[in-house]
Each structure stands twice: as structure tokens, then as C-alpha cells.
Scaffold this motif. Structure first.
Motif, mmCIF file in Angstrom:
data_model
loop_
_atom_site.group_PDB
_atom_site.id
_atom_site.type_symbol
_atom_site.label_atom_id
_atom_site.label_comp_id
_atom_site.label_asym_id
_atom_site.label_seq_id
_atom_site.Cartn_x
_atom_site.Cartn_y
_atom_site.Cartn_z
ATOM 1 N N THR A 1 17.644 -18.655 4.183
ATOM 2 C CA THR A 1 18.469 -19.796 3.778
ATOM 3 C C THR A 1 17.956 -20.377 2.459
ATOM 4 O OG1 THR A 1 18.939 -20.295 6.106
ATOM 5 C CG2 THR A 1 19.367 -22.036 4.494
ATOM 6 N N TYR B 1 18.903 -18.352 -0.502
ATOM 7 C CA TYR B 1 20.316 -18.488 -0.865
ATOM 8 C C TYR B 1 20.610 -19.861 -1.473
ATOM 9 C CZ TYR B 1 25.409 -18.322 -0.396
ATOM 10 O OH TYR B 1 26.748 -18.332 -0.662
ATOM 11 N N LEU B 2 20.027 -20.917 -0.891
ATOM 12 C CA LEU B 2 20.385 -22.271 -1.303
ATOM 13 C C LEU B 2 19.625 -22.769 -2.528
ATOM 14 C CD1 LEU B 2 20.863 -24.379 1.962
ATOM 15 C CD2 LEU B 2 22.549 -23.881 0.193
ATOM 16 N N ILE C 1 21.012 -24.880 -5.738
ATOM 17 C CA ILE C 1 20.655 -26.278 -6.005
ATOM 18 C C ILE C 1 20.089 -26.418 -7.408
ATOM 19 C CG2 ILE C 1 19.103 -28.150 -5.323
ATOM 20 C CD1 ILE C 1 19.339 -27.125 -2.432
ATOM 21 N N ASP D 1 29.126 -29.035 -4.137
ATOM 22 C CA ASP D 1 28.880 -29.082 -2.690
ATOM 23 C C ASP D 1 29.638 -27.988 -1.944
ATOM 24 O OD1 ASP D 1 27.265 -31.226 -3.119
ATOM 25 O OD2 ASP D 1 28.768 -32.736 -2.553
ATOM 26 N N LEU E 1 27.521 -24.941 -2.086
ATOM 27 C CA LEU E 1 26.341 -25.112 -1.226
ATOM 28 C C LEU E 1 26.725 -24.975 0.247
ATOM 29 C CD1 LEU E 1 24.574 -28.143 -2.985
ATOM 30 C CD2 LEU E 1 24.019 -25.713 -3.175
ATOM 31 N N ALA F 1 26.621 -21.716 2.607
ATOM 32 C CA ALA F 1 25.464 -21.273 3.396
ATOM 33 C C ALA F 1 25.689 -21.507 4.878
ATOM 34 C CB ALA F 1 24.208 -22.003 2.931
#
Length: 368
Positions: A104, A107-108, A112, A118, A121, A124
Motif C-alpha cells: 500500500t 502505491y500511495l 502523495i 483524492d 489516491l 488504492a
């Protein structure tokens, strides 16, 4: 290999996006270096689950790739799922669950850092549960297949031990019985002598069958069976083998006097007796034994005149551990097929009206 493919794809991507060639080369270099490390590292000296560390390195490369392209994860998302699938094939579920946090983050975090909206984001929340669910399903199936393979391996070990024990344990007492029969024969005459001769022939046959069991066990383990092939008069060979069949059996021989076949005598006898026994047990008389020559092969046919065999079952008759009933056979025909294959021939069942014919071919003495 998965990481290597990712690196090669990054290099190919330069053709489509030459403006980001530097970034693609960086990503490809990381992938290729990781693939080389995975290939050269002595994993056998480490713990069973040590290669799972490659997954963590792979997630790091995924994050680097996403960040390098300004937060575009269209290509890295599928690769993340593939990396999870690879882990599911090799590692237990607790490792898959442990992967969830670093996967995670891989990926995130790049999204960011590159200030993605958003909505991006939030992807995910869809991708990671899907990747984990797919991985857990693959892991469950892989674990089942591994357990099944281990179970079959244990069964095979038990079967091997049973066959070897049976073959060896049969030989010892039969050798003693054979010796006693030989002594009795020396002082017997008339009908008693003939009965002792018959008993000696059957004893010798059982001893040969014990040797055959050991040979067939060697076929399973090595795939090879040593044959002692010679040219024999076909009719004489069949008539000699029939002395082991019960006297009241209605068996007819249709073989030319001049025909000769090139076979291992003991194995041919085993094939013939298995086929005749099968025909007498499951078919109806008369049982007809014939041998003909065609296209470089000698064709042994043992036919009964019974109800026959259903088409759906006939193709499987020569399989190992076929069903033993009026509609099938057991291990005997599998042995026939193995011995036929060892001779360079084959064994099949052919429909007849009435009955069924078991056909075994052997290369003729003049073939090749």
C-alpha cells in the motif's frame, strides 16, 4: 523472471516515450539489478521464506517507478498485482497479509509526493483489496495442490514398499516349495508325477511373476525395463504358455506354423497369460488367440465372445488401477501395456461383435 520482464519492458518503453528515457533507464536499471541479485543469491542457504524479501524490493521499485513518472500508476498497478500473485504461489498467507502495508505504501506514497487528487489516491481502496483477495485465492489453491502432491507421494511410497515386500516375501517360501516338489518328483511316477510337474510349472510361473513385479517397479522409478529378446516360433511359444491355463478353459489358437516373433519370452508369456486370464474372467468362450504380421509389426490378439466393453471404458482399460468389475480390469492390463511399450509396441482394446479383442503389437524380426 517477473522482475527481469519488468526491466525489459521499461527499456522498450523508451521507444514510446523518449522524453522520459532517463527515468525509464533508471527504473530498468533497478529492475535488472534486482533480477540479477535474485538469480545469483544463494537462496538455498537461507530460510524457506527468505525469498519473500524480493517482494519488498519489488514494491520499492514499483514506488520508484510511479514517482519517476509523476504519479502515473497505470503500469505499476498491474505489476503490483502480479507481484502479489507470485508471492501467493510460494509463500503462506501470513506473508501476503504482511505485504499489505509495504504494498500500500509503495502505491500511495508516490501519489502523495506528486500531489495527486483524492480520486487517484482513493484508487488504492480498490486496488489493494483486489490484489490481496486474488493472492489469497491463489495461495489457497496452491496450498491444496501441495498438500495433494504430498499425499500422493506418501501413497506412492507405500505402494512401492508394498510391491517390493510382496515380491521379495513371495520368492523365499516359493523357492522352498519348489525344492520340496523337485524332491518328491524324483520318487514319483504316473499320475502323481504329472501333478507334480504341473505344480512345478505353476510355482515357476509365480516366481517369474514376482520378478515381474520387481521389474515393473523399476519401470516406475527409472522408466526402463531390460528385455532379453530372441526370435521364437510364435505358435509354439503360445502353446507353451497355455500349459499354465486351467485344462478346461476353452482357448483356441489361430497362428501359422511358420510365423516367428522377436520378443522377450518371459515377458511375452506374462502378457499373454494376463490377457487370457482377463478374457476368461470377464468374457465368454471361446477365447481366440491369434498372431498376424502387418506393416513391420506382429499383432497378438486375444478375443473373447462376451458382452464386450462400453466405448467410454475401453480407452481406459490399460490404465493403472482401472476399476475391477465386470466392466473393467485391475492392474493386469496396465502391466500388459508397460511390457508392450518396453518392446516398442502398444496395447489397445478393440470392439468386436460379439466381445472385445485385446491387441498387443511387437516389432517384427524383419522390422528396421
Amino acid at each position: 523472471m517477473l522482475i527481469l520482464v519488468a526491466g525489459l519492458l521499461a527499456l522498450l518503453g523508451i521507444l514510446n516515450d523518449p522524453g522520459h528515457a532517463g527515468r525509464l533507464v533508471t527504473v530498468a536499471g533497478c529492475d535488472l539489478a534486482l533480477a540479477a541479485a535474485a538469480l545469483l543469491f544463494p537462496w538455498r542457504r537461507t530460510g524457506r521464506h527468505a525469498p519473500a524479501l524480493l517482494g519488498l524490493a519489488g514494491f520499492a521499485v514499483i514506488g520508484l517507478s510511479t514517482w519517476s513518472f509523476g504519479g502515473i500508476a497505470a503500469g505499476t498497478g498491474p505489476f503490483l498485482v502480479l507481484l502479489y500473485a507470485w508471492a501467493a504461489l510460494h509463500f503462506p498467507r501470513w506473508i501476503l497479509l504482511a505485504y499489505l502495508a509495504p504494498a500500500t505504501a509503495a502505491y500511495l506514497v508516490p501519489l502523495i509526493l506528486t500531489r495527486q487528487p483524492d480520486m487517484v489516491l482513493g484508487s488504492a481502496a480498490i486496488l489493494m483489496p483486489i490484489a490481496l483477495a486474488v493472492a489469497l485465492l491463489i495461495e489457497a489453491q496452491a496450498r491444496y495442490l501441495r498438500d495433494e502432491r504430498e499425499r500422493l507421494a506418501r501413497i506412492e511410497q507405500w505402494r512401492t514398499a508394498m510391491v517390493n515386500t510382496l515380491a521379495h516375501d513371495v520368492r523365499s517360501p516359493l523357492t522352498n516349495v519348489e525344492g520340496v516338489l523337485e524332491l518328491l518328483k524324483d520318487t514319483a511316477d504316473g499320475r502323481t508325477g504329472r501333478l507334480l510337474d504341473a505344480a512345478l510349472r505353476q510355482t515357476a510361473r509365480i516366481l517369474r511373476l514376482a520378478d515381474g513385479l520387481l521389474d515393473l517397479q523399476r519401470i516406475d522409478s527409472s522408466g526402463h525395463l531390460r528385455l532379453d529378446r530372441e526370435t521364437h516360433p510364435a505358435r509354439k511359444l503360445v502353446l507353451e504358455a497355455l500349459t499354465y491355463v486351467r485344462a478346461d478353459a476353452e482357448v483356441r489358437v489361430e497362428i501359422d506354423e511358420d510365423l516367428a516373433i522377436h520378443v522377450d519370452k518371459q515377458r511375452f508369456e506374462q502378457i499373454l497369460l494376463n490377457l487370457i486370464t482377463n478374457a476368461l474372467r470377464y468374457g465368454e468362450p471361446p477365447v481366440v488367440v491369434s498372431i498376424t504380421r502387418d506393416a513391420g509389426f506382429d499383432r497378438l490378439e486375444v478375443r473373447d465372445h462376451g458382452p464386450g466393453v462400453p466405448d467410454s471404458l475401453r480407452a481406459n482399460l490399460f490404465g493403472q488401477f482401472a476399476v475391477g468389475s465386470k466392466e473393467g480390469v485391475g492392474l493386469g492390463l496396465w502391466i500388459v501395456r508397460q511390457l508392450a511399450t518396453a518392446h516398442g509396441g502398444r496395447a489397445v482394446a478393440e470392439a468386436r461383435d460379439p466381445g472385445v479383442a485385446m491387441v498387443v503389437t511387437f516389432p517384427s524380426p524383419t522390422a528396421g
